[in-house]
Design a protein around this motif. Structure first.
Motif, PDB file in Angstrom:
ATOM      1  N   TYR A   1      42.777  40.409  52.746  1.00 46.13           N
ATOM      2  CA  TYR A   1      43.066  39.049  54.377  1.00 46.13           C
ATOM      3  C   TYR A   1      44.548  39.297  53.970  1.00 46.13           C
ATOM      4  CZ  TYR A   1      45.536  35.628  57.185  1.00 46.13           C
ATOM      5  OH  TYR A   1      46.195  35.566  58.272  1.00 46.13           O
ATOM      6  N   CYS A   2      45.067  39.117  52.397  1.00 48.31           N
ATOM      7  CA  CYS A   2      46.386  39.262  52.650  1.00 48.31           C
ATOM      8  C   CYS A   2      47.074  40.684  52.716  1.00 48.31           C
ATOM      9  CB  CYS A   2      46.730  38.530  51.707  1.00 48.31           C
ATOM     10  SG  CYS A   2      46.668  37.179  50.659  1.00 48.31           S
TER      11      CYS A   2
ATOM     12  N   GLU B   1      38.892  33.206  45.676  1.00 46.68           N
ATOM     13  CA  GLU B   1      39.748  32.587  44.243  1.00 46.68           C
ATOM     14  C   GLU B   1      41.043  33.801  43.547  1.00 46.68           C
ATOM     15  OE1 GLU B   1      38.885  30.460  41.875  1.00 46.68           O
ATOM     16  OE2 GLU B   1      37.266  29.914  42.832  1.00 46.68           O
ATOM     17  N   THR B   2      42.065  32.721  43.813  1.00 46.52           N
ATOM     18  CA  THR B   2      43.766  33.576  43.903  1.00 46.52           C
ATOM     19  C   THR B   2      43.232  34.421  43.143  1.00 46.52           C
ATOM     20  OG1 THR B   2      44.430  31.877  43.081  1.00 46.52           O
ATOM     21  CG2 THR B   2      44.811  32.178  45.908  1.00 46.52           C
ATOM     22  N   ASN B   3      44.257  35.850  42.694  1.00 48.70           N
ATOM     23  CA  ASN B   3      44.145  36.406  41.338  1.00 48.70           C
ATOM     24  C   ASN B   3      45.675  36.381  41.704  1.00 48.70           C
ATOM     25  OD1 ASN B   3      45.782  37.865  43.107  1.00 48.70           O
ATOM     26  ND2 ASN B   3      43.973  39.728  43.058  1.00 48.70           N
TER      27      ASN B   3
ATOM     28  N   PHE C   1      31.179  37.154  48.386  1.00 42.58           N
ATOM     29  CA  PHE C   1      32.945  36.779  49.014  1.00 42.58           C
ATOM     30  C   PHE C   1      33.456  35.937  48.335  1.00 42.58           C
ATOM     31  CE2 PHE C   1      36.071  33.431  51.274  1.00 42.58           C
ATOM     32  CZ  PHE C   1      36.839  34.572  51.535  1.00 42.58           C
ATOM     33  N   SER C   2      34.684  35.533  47.931  1.00 45.25           N
ATOM     34  CA  SER C   2      35.043  35.413  46.271  1.00 45.25           C
ATOM     35  C   SER C   2      36.792  34.724  47.153  1.00 45.25           C
ATOM     36  CB  SER C   2      35.353  36.391  45.116  1.00 45.25           C
ATOM     37  OG  SER C   2      36.494  34.700  44.599  1.00 45.25           O
TER      38      SER C   2
ATOM     39  N   ILE D   1      48.378  36.897  44.588  1.00 45.74           N
ATOM     40  CA  ILE D   1      48.567  35.325  45.045  1.00 45.74           C
ATOM     41  C   ILE D   1      49.314  34.782  44.414  1.00 45.74           C
ATOM     42  CG2 ILE D   1      48.128  33.290  46.433  1.00 45.74           C
ATOM     43  CD1 ILE D   1      46.768  36.315  48.074  1.00 45.74           C
TER      44      ILE D   1
ATOM     45  N   ARG E   1      53.147  35.339  44.646  1.00 41.80           N
ATOM     46  CA  ARG E   1      52.769  34.851  46.099  1.00 41.80           C
ATOM     47  C   ARG E   1      53.664  33.957  46.324  1.00 41.80           C
ATOM     48  NH1 ARG E   1      51.933  38.180  50.200  1.00 41.80           N
ATOM     49  NH2 ARG E   1      50.067  38.664  49.723  1.00 41.80           N
TER      50      ARG E   1
ATOM     51  N   TYR F   1      46.496  30.815  51.398  1.00 45.90           N
ATOM     52  CA  TYR F   1      46.409  32.220  50.780  1.00 45.90           C
ATOM     53  C   TYR F   1      48.013  32.962  50.905  1.00 45.90           C
ATOM     54  CZ  TYR F   1      42.012  30.473  49.508  1.00 45.90           C
ATOM     55  OH  TYR F   1      40.966  29.998  49.087  1.00 45.90           O
ATOM     56  N   TYR F   2      47.665  32.920  52.419  1.00 47.29           N
ATOM     57  CA  TYR F   2      49.280  34.322  52.371  1.00 47.29           C
ATOM     58  C   TYR F   2      50.585  33.828  52.432  1.00 47.29           C
ATOM     59  CZ  TYR F   2      51.583  38.373  54.401  1.00 47.29           C
ATOM     60  OH  TYR F   2      52.441  39.506  54.158  1.00 47.29           O
TER      61      TYR F   2
ATOM     62  N   ILE G   1      44.554  29.020  55.899  1.00 45.74           N
ATOM     63  CA  ILE G   1      43.735  30.228  55.372  1.00 45.74           C
ATOM     64  C   ILE G   1      45.017  30.721  55.050  1.00 45.74           C
ATOM     65  CG2 ILE G   1      42.666  32.285  55.396  1.00 45.74           C
ATOM     66  CD1 ILE G   1      40.851  30.035  53.582  1.00 45.74           C
ATOM     67  N   HIS G   2      45.947  30.609  56.965  1.00 46.72           N
ATOM     68  CA  HIS G   2      47.030  32.182  56.513  1.00 46.72           C
ATOM     69  C   HIS G   2      48.469  31.324  55.374  1.00 46.72           C
ATOM     70  CE1 HIS G   2      50.146  35.032  57.933  1.00 46.72           C
ATOM     71  NE2 HIS G   2      50.685  33.301  57.839  1.00 46.72           N
TER      72      HIS G   2
ATOM     73  N   MET H   1      33.055  44.121  46.756  1.00 46.63           N
ATOM     74  CA  MET H   1      33.613  42.864  47.047  1.00 46.63           C
ATOM     75  C   MET H   1      34.513  42.504  47.716  1.00 46.63           C
ATOM     76  SD  MET H   1      33.093  40.365  44.498  1.00 46.63           S
ATOM     77  CE  MET H   1      34.211  38.626  44.358  1.00 46.63           C
ATOM     78  N   LYS H   2      34.351  41.284  48.564  1.00 46.49           N
ATOM     79  CA  LYS H   2      34.891  40.558  49.822  1.00 46.49           C
ATOM     80  C   LYS H   2      35.507  39.434  48.611  1.00 46.49           C
ATOM     81  CE  LYS H   2      31.489  42.247  52.614  1.00 46.49           C
ATOM     82  NZ  LYS H   2      30.007  41.528  53.250  1.00 46.49           N
ATOM     83  N   GLN H   3      37.630  39.940  48.800  1.00 47.47           N
ATOM     84  CA  GLN H   3      37.852  38.568  48.477  1.00 47.47           C
ATOM     85  C   GLN H   3      38.605  38.605  49.794  1.00 47.47           C
ATOM     86  OE1 GLN H   3      38.709  41.503  44.633  1.00 47.47           O
ATOM     87  NE2 GLN H   3      38.462  39.304  43.279  1.00 47.47           N
ATOM     88  N   ILE H   4      39.235  37.557  49.231  1.00 50.56           N
ATOM     89  CA  ILE H   4      40.400  36.170  50.574  1.00 50.56           C
ATOM     90  C   ILE H   4      41.938  38.023  49.987  1.00 50.56           C
ATOM     91  CG2 ILE H   4      41.725  35.019  48.692  1.00 50.56           C
ATOM     92  CD1 ILE H   4      41.060  34.553  52.171  1.00 50.56           C
ATOM     93  N   GLN H   5      42.013  37.902  48.993  1.00 52.23           N
ATOM     94  CA  GLN H   5      43.358  38.955  48.521  1.00 52.23           C
ATOM     95  C   GLN H   5      42.987  39.870  49.907  1.00 52.23           C
ATOM     96  OE1 GLN H   5      41.372  37.569  46.041  1.00 52.23           O
ATOM     97  NE2 GLN H   5      42.874  37.493  44.697  1.00 52.23           N
TER      98      GLN H   5
END
Lengths: 612, 163
Positions: free
Chosen positions: A7-8, B153-155, B150-151, B158, B161, B111-112, B107-108, A1-5
């Motif tokens: 990247y973090c 969605e934040t968990n 690709f997702s 995040i 954070r 999300y970050y 994005i940074h 699974m590829k998730q934006i997390q």
């Protein structure tokens, strides 16, 4: 699974080097001392010189050129921006100071407290008006090489911003003297200005570049301002004022030669307008910009001045390096001109680069005044000579000459699509959820325009992002942009800006220079479509054009425009992506009026091509 | 000064890295941001104002750098010393890094750094609608590059954070 997390979590591994901390704190402390000194609390020439060098230059390094003839700074003239800012709080600034600060602040988005005192003059009651508009000259500032003037436009009938844009009441300026005239380069509303009149008037500016190798003041020029209100056909000269504030404070210096200055400006062309590349051996730095001059060369022309501007938000910047500690101050070049001035068999090549923010150069003493003396002598010789001024559009390499399409070229080809998915736009609920009804209506009109534009690559129409394309056998992409506006649009200057990677929407040019990887793309302005009988450009505004737009590709007045170019992929720095190499660019379609000021982008095409 | 530096330097550095994609330029930008902060003489009403100012200066300086002559003609190589936990992490990282800079930055920040759309709008000087549009486009580009699996969605990590 590829998730934006993911990247973090990867970014978490990017750590700042702890060793940088002390370095930054030490530099900050030095800088604070420096500012204390500059406010006059410490005495001593040697210290002052050293501290100045730590600021922006006891010497210059610019591009590939290096100036070794610069004198040390003059300590007694050192002033502090901080002191000046404090002083500004207690005393009203001259108009030319506050307006110049306003201009730069609008340009950069950051406050400007640079003190321009002594570099300009204010005016009282210099104005012209008709029944609709009042135009009042407020102030002028500048140097031998560039002038900024400021004027207010007051709507006398309660006109709106839209009407202001349509009618474009303005003040145009020329500099007369020595048998030569320098014309206005740009004028209009202040950068970043609100769309509502400030204190009942819009603040506007104009700019005149010195399009020769002769300083404004030293040739005893007279500054002549002309007010022109286009809607009332009023063309009134309102004043002639001497440039008595321009002094020899920023004289010419000699250098080893900036051999690549023209390459920097005209990337990819291999040669400049002259077809030769004399070293730019003299220069002048002022708070407003930097001017370059070549040594005189033999010319077959008796009297000619040819120049072109290299556009707002150009891609060049100039780095000033301290001779003391090597620290750099990078000055973005916002606009400029390049050209050559020829008289009686002698020519000088020149270029002026206007900074995006002011540079404090008042501490640098001149080494010599070579060109000043030459210019004064030349000016005496040409008092009765009529100067021929030609403004040229830069000739593009790649034989990218726009042409009218033959009659059998199909017109309707490109629908208004989501640039990402290629799907038609049926609603704005997806990408533009907060669109107001007015914006929605505007968007619909824009979408209508975009249906009549297309991009062909190697003969295939591109419809969105991520399409795969292969170069031809010579590793070339043959790209054609085509647009078919109707009669309402053809009466305007139409331009297509092609932009590389959609980073900051700046029209910039890629090019090829000495083995570096670049794509070649430059804005190109299409012809004027002025009514030959009335000599009037109409409709004069983009909103009107949009409202009147009724596309009919079969109609006689439908003028398809095509712009073809080739991109050699061996010279292109393609981006890497998980799907392979990609080429990204934007295409902006503009309309403009005859003043040359570009109006809003009518629509934009955005393309990411996957290169196979 | 030291306190301000300690509080913000990692965020500034990472945002600068998100723009420049290499450590050397990110370090230079970070230094310049703090030099400006320490010499500007500004006082801020609140810590959040100061943070917003610092992030905005970072963005402006990064933009200046990307616009600069030198940067355009010497495209920096991306650092290759990152060790990824999985192939998917590597793919996502490179997909983000290959976005155009304006999309990378949004994005940074979202999300970050966990900024809201409104906060990003304030920092970057854009309208909220523009930020939303950029986020939308950035996600689309990521989906296009990484495929349907690709997702974005934040968990809870995040959200923590962000909190």
């Amino acid at each position: 699974m590829k998730q934006i997390q993911q990247y973090c979590s990867a970014m978490d591994k990017i750590k700042h080097d702890p060793a940088c901390k002390q370095e930054v704190l030490n530099m900050a402390q030095r800088n604070q001392i420096h500012m204390t000194k500059r406010s006059g609390k410490i005495a001593g020439t040697a210290i002052a010189a050293a501290l100045l060098a730590a600021n922006i230059g006891g010497g210059y390094l610019l591009l590939h050129g290096r100036n070794q003839a610069l004198n040390p700074p003059v300590a007694t003239e050192i002033e502090s921006e901080i002191d000046l800012a404090s002083a500004a709080e207690t005393a009203a600034l001259p108009c030319y100071v506050s307006r110049m600060q306003e201009y730069y602040a609008g340009l950069t988005g950051e406050p400007c407290d640079f003190d321009f005192t002594g570099l300009g003059r204010d005016f009282e009651n210099v104005s012209a008006e008709d029944e609709n508009w009042r135009v009042e000259l407020k102030a002028v500032t500048g140097c031998d090489w560039i002038l900024y003037y400021f004027y207010d436009v007051t709507p006398l009938q309660g006109q709106s911003w839209e009407q202001f844009q349509q009618e474009h009441p303005r003040m145009e300026a020329e500099v007369f003297g020595g048998g030569r005239t320098d014309h206005l380069e740009r004028c209009g509303i202040m950068p970043g200005a609100e769309h509502n009149p400030e204190d009942g008037a819009w603040h506007c500016y104009g700019r005149v570049f010195n399009s020769s190798a002769q300083p404004f003041f030293h040739a005893d020029k007279t500054f002549c301002l002309r007010a022109q209100i286009s809607t009332a056909e009023l063309d009134t000269e309102v004043t002639r004022e001497p440039l008595d504030f321009v002094s020899a404070e920023f004289p010419l210096e000699e250098s080893d030669g900036f051999n690549n200055i023209f390459e920097a400006i005209y990337i990819g062309q291999g040669a400049n307008m002259l077809g030769m590349d004399p070293a730019m051996t003299r220069y002048a730095v002022t708070p407003f910009g930097m001017n370059f001059f070549s040594d005189p060369y033999e010319s077959g022309k008796r009297d000619s001045n040819t120049y072109t501007d290299f556009g707002e938000q150009s891609f060049m910047d100039i780095t000033f390096t301290s001779a003391d500690d090597g620290s750099e101050t990078r000055m973005a070049v916002y606009d400029g001109i390049i050209g050559y001035h020829e008289e009686e068999g002698t020519g000088i090549q020149y270029s002026f680069a206007a900074f995006e923010r002011p540079l404090d150069v008042t501490k640098f003493a001149p080494e010599n005044d070579v060109l000043t003396a030459e210019a004064a002598a030349t000016a005496d010789d040409v008092q009765t000579t009529e100067t021929q001024t030609i403004t040229e559009v830069p000739v593009q390499d790649y034989e990218a000459i726009p042409r009218k399409a033959p009659a059998d070229v199909p017109c309707v080809v490109y629908g208004a699509r989501d640039s990402l998915t290629g799907e038609p736009f049926d609603s704005l609920t997806g990408p533009y959820p907060d669109t107001t009804p007015e914006e929605y209506a505007q968007f619909e009109q824009v979408a209508v325009y975009s249906r009549y534009a297309k991009l062909l690559v190697n003969g295939r129409e591109m419809k969105g992002i991520g399409e795969e394309i292969s170069p031809d056998e010579n590793n070339m992409l043959n790209i054609t942009f085509a647009w078919t506006p109707d009669e309402n649009v053809k009466n305007q200057n139409i331009s297509i800006d092609i932009l590389p990677e959609p980073v900051f929407d700046d029209p910039i040019a890629y090019g090829k220079s000495e083995g570096e990887n670049i794509v070649i793309i430059e804005p190109y302005k299409f012809k004027d479509y002025v009514d030959p009988e009335t000599n009037v450009v109409y409709p004069s505004s983009l909103p009107e054009a949009i409202a009147a737009f009724k596309p009919d590709p079969a109609a006689e007045n439908c003028v398809p425009m095509r712009y073809s170019m080739q991109i050699d992929l061996s010279k292109v720095n393609l981006q890497e992506s998980p799907r392979g190499k990609q080429l990204t660019f934007l295409v902006d379609y503009h309309a403009a009026d005859t003043s040359g000021s570009k109006k809003d982008v009518i629509f934009r095409g955005e393309y990411i091509l996957m290169i196979k | 000064m030291e306190q301000i530096y300690d509080k913000h330097h990692e965020s500034v550095y990472r945002l600068a890295y998100a723009y420049t994609k290499n450590r050397a330029d990110a370090e230079d930008l970070t230094s310049e941001v703090f030099l400006r902060r320490f010499t500007c003489g500004k006082t801020f009403d609140s810590e959040s104002h100061e943070t917003a100012w610092i992030m905005r200066v970072t963005i402006n300086l990064a933009k200046d750098l990307l616009r600069s002559f030198r940067y355009r003609f010497t495209v920096p190589l991306e650092d290759a010393d990152l060790v990824f936990e999985s192939p998917e992490e590597s793919e996502v990282w490179h997909a983000v890094m290959n976005l155009p800079a304006k999309y990378r930055s949004v994005i940074h920040l979202y999300y970050y750094e966990g900024y809201s759309v409104a906060e990003i709008a304030k920092i970057s000087g854009k309208s909220e609608t523009a930020v939303q549009t950029q986020l939308y486009r950035a996600r689309k580009l990521l989906k296009n590059a990484l495929g349907e699996e690709f997702s974005h969605e934040t968990n809870s990590a995040i959200l923590q954070r962000n909190g």
